[in-house]
Design a protein around this motif. Structure first.
Motif, PDB file in Angstrom:
ATOM      1  N   GLU A 129       0.893  -1.246  -0.220  1.00 49.77           N
ATOM      2  CA  GLU A 129       0.033  -0.283  -0.082  1.00 49.77           C
ATOM      3  C   GLU A 129       0.633   1.545  -0.561  1.00 49.77           C
ATOM      4  O   GLU A 129      -0.073   2.418   0.329  1.00 49.77           O
ATOM      5  CB  GLU A 129      -1.368  -0.036   0.657  1.00 49.77           C
ATOM      6  N   GLY A 130       2.350   1.508  -0.501  1.00 50.20           N
ATOM      7  CA  GLY A 130       3.481   2.433   0.450  1.00 50.20           C
ATOM      8  C   GLY A 130       3.313   3.037   1.280  1.00 50.20           C
ATOM      9  O   GLY A 130       3.488   4.213   1.233  1.00 50.20           O
ATOM     10  N   ILE A 131       3.181   1.682   2.469  1.00 43.80           N
ATOM     11  CA  ILE A 131       3.249   3.087   3.401  1.00 43.80           C
ATOM     12  C   ILE A 131       4.826   2.707   4.153  1.00 43.80           C
ATOM     13  O   ILE A 131       5.188   3.593   4.985  1.00 43.80           O
ATOM     14  CB  ILE A 131       2.141   2.441   4.535  1.00 43.80           C
ATOM     15  N   VAL A 132       5.224   1.576   3.986  1.00 44.21           N
ATOM     16  CA  VAL A 132       6.705   1.194   4.061  1.00 44.21           C
ATOM     17  C   VAL A 132       7.189   2.138   4.105  1.00 44.21           C
ATOM     18  O   VAL A 132       8.091   1.644   1.912  1.00 44.21           O
ATOM     19  CB  VAL A 132       6.875   0.060   4.607  1.00 44.21           C
ATOM     20  N   LYS A 133       8.818   2.559   3.373  1.00 41.59           N
ATOM     21  CA  LYS A 133       9.820   3.093   3.179  1.00 41.59           C
ATOM     22  C   LYS A 133      10.745   3.104   3.715  1.00 41.59           C
ATOM     23  O   LYS A 133      10.868   2.921   4.659  1.00 41.59           O
ATOM     24  CB  LYS A 133       8.707   4.975   2.625  1.00 41.59           C
ATOM     25  N   VAL A 134      12.195   3.317   2.482  1.00 39.66           N
ATOM     26  CA  VAL A 134      13.916   3.050   3.236  1.00 39.66           C
ATOM     27  C   VAL A 134      13.951   4.174   3.126  1.00 39.66           C
ATOM     28  O   VAL A 134      14.620   4.686   1.778  1.00 39.66           O
ATOM     29  CB  VAL A 134      13.975   1.440   2.764  1.00 39.66           C
TER      30      VAL A 134
END
Length: 329
Positions: free
Chosen positions: A287-292
């Motif tokens: 869902e595009g919630i986790v980023k690095v």
């Protein structure tokens, strides 16, 4: 004539909110009374700051006027919920699993108020509607990085409290770290606190003295103490929940964080259009919630492994991914 009668009936049904997803007595976003309850300060560079960023995004993007209250102590959770519900707030959000039980106890008395616990696991009809970022997916990526960064083969990990979500998160982190280092040794602890910075520094120092050269703390302000210890003792730290790279450049070598701007906007939009459900509403990598966010010390080969892991999660092919990356590149 029949056509006009049918249209009239349909219009009446819509106005009454009979069709799912069409809220009765709709009003402008800014007219909804909303508040976010935070257990810590908005400048903690971790959980509370991340949630506050979500609030800011919602107000900017959707035109809402969500308020917030910070540093709410556990003994005041229920009274804070009741206070805002008594004042007629339409949506009360609260940041943290620890708000599940207080929300469940208070909500039945205020059926016109929606209670939305972020990281919540307890839903109840008609008005308890938690949203749950898939934190274990984020810790999966963070663990992969740690396993490839460690040189000693020993890492230190800690959580705030040993609740169900935290245990799953740390288990996943440890499991993922072995992708890069199959002989990995892990020192794990729980602070039983979200705010004791000195305790975090003490716990981290003990882990480092025991040989850990990479640390991961998910314990809000406790983690700030761990970052201090890592910086002083020259070991690496993997940030989590928010982008902590700037907290100690060179020490925090990467952060896996949640884009709560997107998640809050998604959740509040669903509330506004009447489609937020009294279930656990989940969102994660897909869902595009986790980023690095990477620092300069993370090699391109490691970044490639993390990107492959993200794609595997999106497609539900994690076991296939694991079979393809058994060792450190």
């Amino acid at each position: 004539m029949k056509r006009f009668v049918l249209l009239a009936v349909l219009a009446a049904m819509v106005s009454a909110g009979i069709f799912h997803g069409v809220p009765a007595f709709a009003k402008a976003p800014g007219d909804h009374k909303m508040v976010l309850i935070l257990p810590g300060p908005i400048n903690d560079q971790s959980w509370n700051a991340t949630n506050y960023a979500g609030l800011q995004a919602v107000n900017k993007t959707l035109g809402t006027k969500m308020e917030y209250v910070e540093n709410v102590q556990a003994s005041d959770y229920e009274s804070t919920f009741r206070n805002y519900a008594e004042r007629g707030y339409d949506l009360i959000m609260a940041a943290g699993t620890q708000f599940d039980e207080p929300a469940s106890r208070v909500a039945p008395k205020y059926p016109k108020t929606v209670f939305c616990v972020v990281n919540g696991m307890a839903a109840a009809e008609p008005n308890v509607m938690p949203i749950l970022p898939k934190e274990y997916e984020a810790s999966f990526l963070a663990g992969i990085i740690a396993g490839h960064v460690t040189k000693s083969g020993k890492i230190g990990i800690a959580g705030g409290f040993p609740n169900k979500l935290m245990i799953r998160l740390l288990n996943t982190y440890e499991w993922a770290a072995r992708i890069g280092r199959s002989d990995l040794k892990v020192a794990r602890a729980y602070a039983n606190s979200w705010s004791d910075v000195a305790l975090g520094k003490q716990m981290a120092s003990s882990m480092i003295d025991g040989g850990a050269d990479v640390l991961f703390f998910y314990a809000n302000q406790v983690g700030l103490g761990a970052i201090q210890a890592a910086k002083e003792k020259g070991v690496k730290y993997i940030g989590f929940a928010s982008d902590q790279n700037n907290a100690a450049p060179g020490t925090v070598v990467a952060s896996v964080y949640f884009d709560f701007a997107s998640m809050y906007t998604w959740a509040v939009k669903k509330y506004l259009d009447g489609t937020l459900k009294p279930v656990v509403n989940e969102a994660g990598i897909a869902e595009g919630i986790v980023k690095v966010s990477y620092g300069g010390d993370i090699a391109p080969a490691v970044r490639e492994v993390v990107t492959a892991a993200e794609e595997a999660v999106k497609k539900g092919h994690v076991l296939f991914f694991l079979s393809g990356y058994p060792e450190k590149p």
